[in-house]
Design an enzyme around this catalytic site. Structure first.
Site, PDB file in Angstrom:
ATOM      1  N   CYS A 121      -7.696  44.917 -22.707  1.00 21.50           N
ATOM      2  CA  CYS A 121      -8.137  44.461 -21.387  1.00 21.50           C
ATOM      3  C   CYS A 121      -9.224  45.412 -20.874  1.00 21.50           C
ATOM      4  O   CYS A 121      -9.534  46.426 -21.497  1.00 21.50           O
ATOM      5  CB  CYS A 121      -6.951  44.416 -20.420  1.00 21.50           C
ATOM      6  SG  CYS A 121      -6.323  46.052 -19.956  1.00 21.50           S
ATOM      7  N   GLU A 157      -2.270  50.791 -25.417  1.00 19.68           N
ATOM      8  CA  GLU A 157      -3.476  51.584 -25.673  1.00 19.68           C
ATOM      9  C   GLU A 157      -3.493  52.858 -24.830  1.00 19.68           C
ATOM     10  O   GLU A 157      -3.822  53.944 -25.330  1.00 19.68           O
ATOM     11  CB  GLU A 157      -4.739  50.776 -25.354  1.00 19.68           C
ATOM     12  CG  GLU A 157      -4.883  49.510 -26.166  1.00 19.68           C
ATOM     13  CD  GLU A 157      -4.372  48.265 -25.456  1.00 19.68           C
ATOM     14  OE1 GLU A 157      -4.996  47.200 -25.645  1.00 19.68           O
ATOM     15  OE2 GLU A 157      -3.342  48.345 -24.749  1.00 19.68           O
TER      16      GLU A 157
END
Length: 154
Positions: free
Chosen positions: A85, A57
């Protein structure tokens, strides 16, 4: 016929498979602009980059921000093969993404629905649309096989 989300998730899965061939945890991501065009594709690279923040990401957000010359990526959709996360979620919010679509839930570290459910927190300065479970079985199988093979070599 595949939905648009499934098509883009297939692209993220291709990036995840590329990570696995390099010995990285197989997580891939693609970022799509508001017009439905691919801005960037990336995969996990903490080992290759000696960088604990080099999650798929983060990598894809960096690439797109550099391409556009702006860290704000409003209107964009992130497709990622594993639930983000807390670090990645923070970057997603700061980038002002419109939407996140992920494949597999992460019972150990995911913060969209598995744990903290961060999109639901009232103090957030940005509201994010999200959807989980798109091609989850394929993403989960990729991760399980990667770790099964890794354990076999220990």
């Amino acid at each position: 016929m595949q939905s648009t989300d499934q098509v883009w998730m297939q692209a993220a899965l291709a990036a995840a498979r590329a990570a696995a061939t390099l010995g990285e945890v197989p997580v891939g991501a693609v970022l799509i602009d508001a017009a439905g065009e691919l801005l960037a594709s990336a995969h996990n690279a903490p080992i290759a980059n000696s960088d604990p923040t080099a999650h798929a990401e983060i990598q894809v957000l960096r690439l797109a921000a550099q391409l556009l010359g702006n860290y704000r990526l409003g209107g964009c959709t992130l497709y990622v093969t594993l639930e983000p996360c807390v670090m990645c979620f923070g970057a997603i919010v700061h980038a002002r993404l419109a939407r996140v679509v992920y494949a597999a839930s992460d019972p150990k570290g995911g913060v969209i629905e598995s744990h903290l459910q961060l999109p639901n927190l009232a103090p957030s300065n940005h509201r994010l649309e999200w959807e989980g479970g798109v091609l989850a079985d394929e993403a989960s199988s990729l991760l399980k096989e990667f770790f099964r093979a890794r354990r076999a070599t220990l």
